[in-house]
Design an enzyme around this catalytic site. Structure first.
Site, mmCIF file in Angstrom:
data_model
loop_
_atom_site.group_PDB
_atom_site.id
_atom_site.type_symbol
_atom_site.label_atom_id
_atom_site.label_comp_id
_atom_site.label_asym_id
_atom_site.label_seq_id
_atom_site.Cartn_x
_atom_site.Cartn_y
_atom_site.Cartn_z
ATOM 1 N N GLY A 1 0.841 -1.193 0.000
ATOM 2 C CA GLY A 1 0.000 0.000 0.000
ATOM 3 C C GLY A 1 0.875 1.241 0.000
ATOM 4 C CB ILE B 1 2.216 3.345 4.830
ATOM 5 C CG1 ILE B 1 1.152 4.412 5.128
ATOM 6 C CG2 ILE B 1 3.278 3.339 5.931
ATOM 7 C CD1 ILE B 1 0.291 4.126 6.344
ATOM 8 C CG ASP C 1 -7.553 8.051 9.863
ATOM 9 O OD1 ASP C 1 -7.992 8.682 8.889
ATOM 10 O OD2 ASP C 1 -6.346 7.772 10.015
ATOM 11 C CG HIS D 1 5.221 26.206 -23.093
ATOM 12 N ND1 HIS D 1 5.184 24.833 -23.228
ATOM 13 C CD2 HIS D 1 6.266 26.632 -23.848
ATOM 14 C CE1 HIS D 1 6.149 24.454 -24.040
ATOM 15 N NE2 HIS D 1 6.830 25.530 -24.431
#
Length: 465
Positions: A182, A184, A312, A444
């Site tokens: 993954g 991490i 989380d 650019h």
């Protein structure tokens, strides 16, 4: 006893941003944090220190290879203690910055471990064991997540480490085994690879970085393999035995078959993260996390009156910037405003070299949903700035609705991908069409032109390739 409009448990990106926003809106706020510093996993042992090592190791690798091509003759020598020192100094400065922001916004930092002790009450146990009770009209749970342990592999933070231990190894491992392909595992694996380790990555699934667009994931694996990483996919680790000088790791094919033993100096366990919801006293207000530890919420409200949760510990991407969005929306809702977060517009990034960044839907998701789409793709080999800078690996890809041309997903692998993805987050927030990007002037020469050319490609008029 102290009375607050809102008490936030946890001082990470979710918690500290919630506290700051509460202060800005005139709410009396306190943030409870048991770590000696604010910032949570992200600032102390996550996003920030890992970026410090990624940046330093990238420059070290460039000095050993790229510099010569540019006409710079040097022989780089690694000073690992200094590399770790500058990482720690940067982290300390950032955590001090949050303390300043708390003072500026009149937020109280309550040092200690917070626990809900019934509706409207938070008990804080200080380092000295002393317990203080805070009274709050609203309690926000922002306790984040912790590394998921792997059965049969005991993390001792010496030879077998999690992400925290991998940020502070005392030496460059000769051989590093990473369990989990993954974000991490790949970021930290690439740090030590660049500093001289032989890195082997073992992954249970048949691909790296699950959740990433399939084509982008394949290109990413090719890039990392070219850099010297070895991948063992569809494989599971069944045990790890620490010896005097290293670890013997047992690996088996997922489909069944013969086990093999891989010897490594250090092992990094990076199989994901799990919500940190244990010991929070949730039962005192009748809140039960699900089987995986997540707290169910409806617009950040839990099933208990006056108890909220963000970051989380609730469903959605487990990312620091998602927690920050949750924080603002949650506090604004508490303050009587309207708060909302669109998780489809939360970008993901892998800060390796090349970087990978994406937002919205992958091709696989669109196909599964039966959505007719068009794709435009542009390689960095044809981008002037990338060519000049010798960083031509990768591409930008824009996916748009076949009928309406609305941008549905953007996937970039290449230089500065993390900085470039923000343009598409904004575009998608306004439900822009790919033509809107294709007809917007970009400076650019810049890497951002690759994204514009990919957008042109949706309607088949890419001009530079």
């Amino acid at each position: 006893m102290a009375g607050y409009d809102v008490v936030i448990i946890g001082g990470g990106p979710g918690g500290y941003n919630a506290a700051i926003r509460a202060g800005q809106l005139g709410l009396k706020a306190a943030c409870v944090e048991k770590r000696g510093t604010l910032g949570g996993t992200c600032l102390n042992v996550g996003c920030m220190p890992s970026k410090a090592l990624l940046h330093a190791s990238e420059l070290f690798a460039a000095a050993g290879t790229e510099f010569k091509t540019l006409g710079i003759e040097v022989q780089p020598k690694l000073n690992l203690p200094q590399m770790m020192k500058q990482k720690d100094e940067s982290v300390a400065a950032l955590t001090k910055g949050i303390e300043f922001l708390f003072k500026k916004n009149k937020v109280d930092w309550i040092r200690g471990a917070g626990r809900i002790a019934g509706q409207g009450k938070v008990e804080v146990t200080g380092d000295d064991g002393q317990v203080t009770t805070l009274e709050a009209a609203n309690i926000v749970i922002a306790t984040g997540s912790e590394p998921t342990p792997l059965p049969g592999v005991t993390i001792d933070q010496k030879r077998i480490v999690d992400s925290t231990g991998a940020l502070a190894l005392p030496e460059v491992p000769k051989r590093l085994l990473v369990i989990g392909a993954g974000i991490i595992g790949l970021e930290l694996g690439s740090v030590w690879r660049r500093l001289g380790s032989e890195v082997t990555v073992v992954e249970f699934l048949d691909r790296i970085t699950p959740g990433m667009d399939g084509e982008t994931g394949k290109a990413f694996q090719r890039a990392l393999t070219k850099q010297g990483m070895t991948f063992k996919l569809s494989s599971k680790v069944t045990g790890a035995k620490v010896g005097k000088a290293g670890v013997a790791v047992t690996v088996e094919p997922v489909a069944g078959g013969e086990a093999e033993t891989i010897e490594a100096d250090y092992v990094l366990v990076a199989i994901g993260r799990r919500p940190y919801t244990e010991g929070l006293g949730l039962e005192s207000v009748g809140v039960s996390p699900d089987a995986r530890g997540f707290i169910e919420t409806d617009h950040f409200r839990t099933s208990a009156q006056g108890i909220w949760a963000i970051g989380d510990v609730i469903h959605g991407p487990m990312l620091a910037h998602k927690a920050e969005e949750d924080a603002v929306a949650c506090i604004e809702t508490i303050a009587g405003k309207v708060g909302h977060v669109d998780y489809n517009l939360v970008p993901s990034v892998v800060y390796t070299a090349p970087e990978v960044a994406w937002v919205g839907q992958t091709e696989e998701q669109l196909k599964a949903a039966g959505r007719a789409y068009k794709a435009g793709k542009f390689p960095f080999t044809a981008n002037s700035r990338a060519k000049i800078n010798h960083e031509t690996e990768g591409f930008a890809k824009v996916l748009a609705d076949a009928a309406t041309d609305e941008i549905l997903g953007v996937h970039i692998i290449g230089p500065q991908a993390a900085e470039m993805i923000g343009e598409y987050c904004v575009a998608m927030a306004f439900r822009a069409a790919s033509e809107d990007i294709a007809r917007t002037c970009h400076p650019h020469p810049t890497r951002s032109e690759a994204g514009r050319q990919a957008a042109m490609g949706v309607e088949g008029w890419t001009m530079q390739a």
